[in-house]
Design an enzyme around this catalytic site. Structure first.
Site, mmCIF file in Angstrom:
data_model
loop_
_atom_site.group_PDB
_atom_site.id
_atom_site.type_symbol
_atom_site.label_atom_id
_atom_site.label_comp_id
_atom_site.label_asym_id
_atom_site.label_seq_id
_atom_site.Cartn_x
_atom_site.Cartn_y
_atom_site.Cartn_z
ATOM 1 N N GLU A 142 2.454 -34.173 -1.333
ATOM 2 C CA GLU A 142 1.229 -33.582 -1.850
ATOM 3 C C GLU A 142 1.534 -32.884 -3.176
ATOM 4 O O GLU A 142 2.662 -32.465 -3.423
ATOM 5 C CB GLU A 142 0.681 -32.573 -0.838
ATOM 6 C CG GLU A 142 0.135 -33.225 0.411
ATOM 7 C CD GLU A 142 -1.290 -33.700 0.236
ATOM 8 O OE1 GLU A 142 -1.481 -34.787 -0.351
ATOM 9 O OE2 GLU A 142 -2.210 -33.007 0.682
ATOM 10 N N LYS B 146 -15.751 -6.818 -6.947
ATOM 11 C CA LYS B 146 -15.081 -7.711 -7.887
ATOM 12 C C LYS B 146 -14.453 -8.899 -7.154
ATOM 13 O O LYS B 146 -14.551 -10.048 -7.606
ATOM 14 C CB LYS B 146 -14.010 -6.925 -8.649
ATOM 15 C CG LYS B 146 -13.411 -7.713 -9.808
ATOM 16 C CD LYS B 146 -12.719 -6.787 -10.798
ATOM 17 C CE LYS B 146 -12.145 -7.570 -11.956
ATOM 18 N NZ LYS B 146 -11.873 -6.751 -13.122
ATOM 19 N N ASP B 147 -13.810 -8.621 -6.017
ATOM 20 C CA ASP B 147 -13.219 -9.707 -5.234
ATOM 21 C C ASP B 147 -14.310 -10.608 -4.657
ATOM 22 O O ASP B 147 -14.116 -11.814 -4.516
ATOM 23 C CB ASP B 147 -12.363 -9.150 -4.088
ATOM 24 C CG ASP B 147 -11.069 -8.535 -4.602
ATOM 25 O OD1 ASP B 147 -10.609 -8.928 -5.683
ATOM 26 O OD2 ASP B 147 -10.523 -7.658 -3.917
ATOM 27 N N HIS C 144 0.807 -1.214 0.000
ATOM 28 C CA HIS C 144 0.000 0.000 0.000
ATOM 29 C C HIS C 144 0.846 1.273 0.000
ATOM 30 O O HIS C 144 0.296 2.361 -0.126
ATOM 31 C CB HIS C 144 -0.983 -0.015 1.179
ATOM 32 C CG HIS C 144 -2.143 -0.939 0.931
ATOM 33 N ND1 HIS C 144 -3.305 -0.890 1.648
ATOM 34 C CD2 HIS C 144 -2.310 -1.920 0.017
ATOM 35 C CE1 HIS C 144 -4.132 -1.811 1.201
ATOM 36 N NE2 HIS C 144 -3.557 -2.462 0.218
ATOM 37 N N SER D 64 -1.288 -0.706 -5.542
ATOM 38 C CA SER D 64 -1.283 -1.905 -6.373
ATOM 39 C C SER D 64 -0.718 -1.603 -7.749
ATOM 40 O O SER D 64 -0.899 -0.515 -8.290
ATOM 41 C CB SER D 64 -2.712 -2.433 -6.530
ATOM 42 O OG SER D 64 -3.258 -2.743 -5.277
#
Lengths: 434, 193
Positions: free
Chosen positions: A291, A247-248, A219, A223
């Site tokens: 995994e 949107k998220d 920040h 971004s």
């Protein structure tokens, strides 16, 4: 720290004003993920994956805390307590399957997040520390996931613990002592299980702490965006809330649908059947595989088959850890002044070769250590290192990049050709104003 | 909470026309997420309730055939002591002779046993004062001045119907749900079907 046009926090309700003067927590939230954080207006859906990783971390912590209420970290009881969770505890099956598959989904979104950063050059100045803190989170995630996989104390848990801690025995002189120190014995046992449980509970909170640093560092410059062109005016940004919360939120909905689908319909698809056999120190499974999210690194580890100055095993361990440590230097290995792959036609090719290379490594890592997989992993490992150590530095010198838009809003408002969406992905358009 | 300030009149109807399309979508989306969030809480909270293996031990069977008159046994029911006592005719008489007005927690012996089975006194072995285990169920333990049970912690005294007679305990020893499966088998934890 933010742009001068960021909307200031102005509480209307007297109670909120009272709180703001004493503990400005709502002000902090407003500036971090609210209307007070201006974000480039052209972020595409690949920018959802940071928030999705945060969501996955939250799911892991919440389901993990309740699982710990029923789990017993003891050699005699661990396996049975996991079965107790599956059969007896109310909705225990749901919580455990959500936790196990949640780990896989955490890695999926994190890997997409990392490759997004690589494609769009998000690691470049002034965001080097954001990138490096992200890599610290990745390392912590790997340690946490590995220790979590040991806890059910099945065959893969036990032998995975043995193989992975065995890596440390490759260190010259002190290796054997280090392995014994890590295990608290000569083989995984009671002591190993207890310390792994303790650390598996601790590390997610350390991750949460580093996530805060990651976001804080992000920040400061704000971004990045698909054009890689820095924000210049207020026109280039929209407030995080409501534009990117919405949107998220949409992305989170898709993510949760997919997680729920796998949790309910394919809960063991990503796991290994052998882990439903209780740990047995006297019988090694036919093949030990980690995994899926470790497969690329496992392939690098196994691709060193002959001694050259140092023992092959040590080379494998160095290469495996080197494969991640190398990424810490990425901001300096790729000094090209153009950030976004959208304006770097040659880089774009190599980027997708790297993605394919990592997928090939992953496939080989999950396959038995025999030909042709050994040969393929050796070639793929070579390309992996060559990509970062040779291709990127040379590209930044010789590549002829495409002209950048003058600003984000110019790219958004003046035609598709100026936009940054990679066309071969189907050209996801940025959230442009109508 | 969050509403989108949209001065642009081209999206949705004019404000005075009532709820805008965007308001509706906003409220619907947030409500749906809220319902989902509450639904997620259910397993997270319910996992703390007794699990199936705990519930499987929630009822036990006790064989009465080896308990002679005057004897009692101590067993475990839901991780707590359970007293099963075979009363002698004298003890039954003594319990029935007590006037209700003398009792702190008035109950007759008949109310505390099953019809026709007044000799079988089945109670929890948990003192209603602070939860100690009273004496009197095992051989050689004192049964207190009222011939029932005696709690050594703070001196609560119970009579032959396990009713509180003297001391700090407020209530009689609790009688759990039970039923006779046969003449000599008692199922504790379940009422008769």
């Amino acid at each position: 720290m933010s742009f001068p046009w960021a909307e200031e926090y102005r509480p209307k309700h007297p109670l909120m004003r009272w709180l703001d003067e004493r503990l400005p927590l709502p002000r902090l939230v407003h500036g971090a993920v609210g209307g007070g954080y201006p974000v480039p207006r052209n972020l595409n859906y690949f920018w959802n994956f940071g928030v999705l990783a945060g969501l996955a971390l939250t799911i892991q912590i919440v389901t993990g805390i309740v699982l710990a209420m029923h789990y017993t970290p003891s050699g005699d009881m661990a396996f049975n307590s996991v079965e107790h969770i599956m059969r007896d505890v109310n909705q225990g099956w749901l919580l455990r399957y959500a936790h196990a598959n949640g780990a896989s989904f955490f890695f999926i979104v994190t890997y997409v997040h990392i490759f997004r950063g690589m494609y769009y050059g998000s690691y470049k100045a002034p965001r080097e520390l954001v990138w490096m803190l992200g890599l610290v989170i990745l390392l912590l995630m790997m340690a946490t996931a590995f220790m979590g996989y040991v806890l059910p104390w099945g065959q893969m848990s036990f032998w995975g613990a043995k193989v992975i801690t065995g890596l440390f025995s490759a260190i010259p002189l002190v290796g054997e002592s280090v392995q014994k120190w890590l295990l608290g014995g000569y083989a995984p046992d009671e002591a190993t299980l207890n310390r792994f449980f303790s650390l598996h509970y601790l590390l997610p909170f350390v991750i949460a702490g580093v996530v805060i640093l990651h976001i804080w560092a992000l920040h400061i410059p704000g971004s990045s965006n698909p054009t890689g062109v820095e924000v210049k005016t207020a026109e280039d940004t929209v407030p995080f809330h409501p534009y990117y919360t919405a949107k998220d939120g949409f992305g989170a909905g898709i993510f949760l649908i997919l997680l729920a689908f796998v949790t309910f319909f394919l809960p063991n698809y990503l796991g290994h059947a052998d882990n439903y056999i209780p740990a047995n120190p006297l019988s090694t499974p036919a093949e030990i595989v980690p995994e899926w999210y470790f497969w690329p690194f496992y392939a690098i580890l196994r691709s060193f088959t002959s001694d050259f100055l140092l023992p092959a095993k040590l080379w494998g361990v160095l290469a495996m850890f080197g494969a991640i440590l190398l990424l810490f230097f990425l901001p300096w290995l790729d000094p090209s002044p153009v950030r976004s792959g959208s304006y770097r036609p040659t880089f774009r090719w190599f980027f997708w070769i790297l993605v394919g290379d990592v997928l090939v490594l992953g496939y080989c890592g999950g396959s038995p250590p025999e030909e042709p997989f050994v040969m393929i992993s050796q070639l793929a490992t070579m390309y992996y290192f060559a990509h970062f150590l040779i291709v990127l530095p040379i590209l930044s010198w010789v590549e002829k990049t495409e002209p950048l838009p003058r600003s984000i809003s110019e790219s958004v408002l003046h035609g598709e050709h100026a936009e940054a969406a990679p066309a071969h992905l189907g050209g996801i358009s940025p959230a442009a104003a109508e | 909470m969050a509403t989108v300030e949209q001065s642009d009149g081209t999206l949705g109807a004019a404000p005075e026309a009532g709820v805008r399309r965007r308001d509706f979508i906003n409220i619907a989306a947030v409500s749906f997420a809220g319902v989902g969030g509450v639904a997620i809480l259910y397993p997270l909270i319910n996992q703390m309730n007794p699990s199936a293996d705990v519930l499987a031990l929630a009822s036990i069977e006790v064989d009465l055939s080896s308990i002679k008159p005057g004897q009692a046994i101590k067993t475990m029911f839901r991780k707590q002591p359970l007293f099963v006592r075979h009363l002698t005719p004298q003890e039954i008489q003594a319990a029935n002779a007590v006037p209700m007005s003398e009792l702190r927690d008035p109950q007759t012996l008949a109310e505390r046993t099953k019809p026709g089975k007044a000799q079988w006194l089945i109670t929890m072995g948990v003192c209603t004062h602070l939860g100690c285990v009273p004496l009197g169920a095992s051989d050689g333990e004192t049964r207190g001045p009222f011939g029932g049970y005696f709690c050594p912690c703070h001196g609560s005294m119970y009579d032959t119907a396990a009713r509180i007679r003297k001391g700090p305990a407020p209530r009689n020893l609790e009688v759990p749900d039970y039923n006779f499966k046969s003449a000599t088998i008692v199922e504790v934890g379940k009422v008769a079907k």
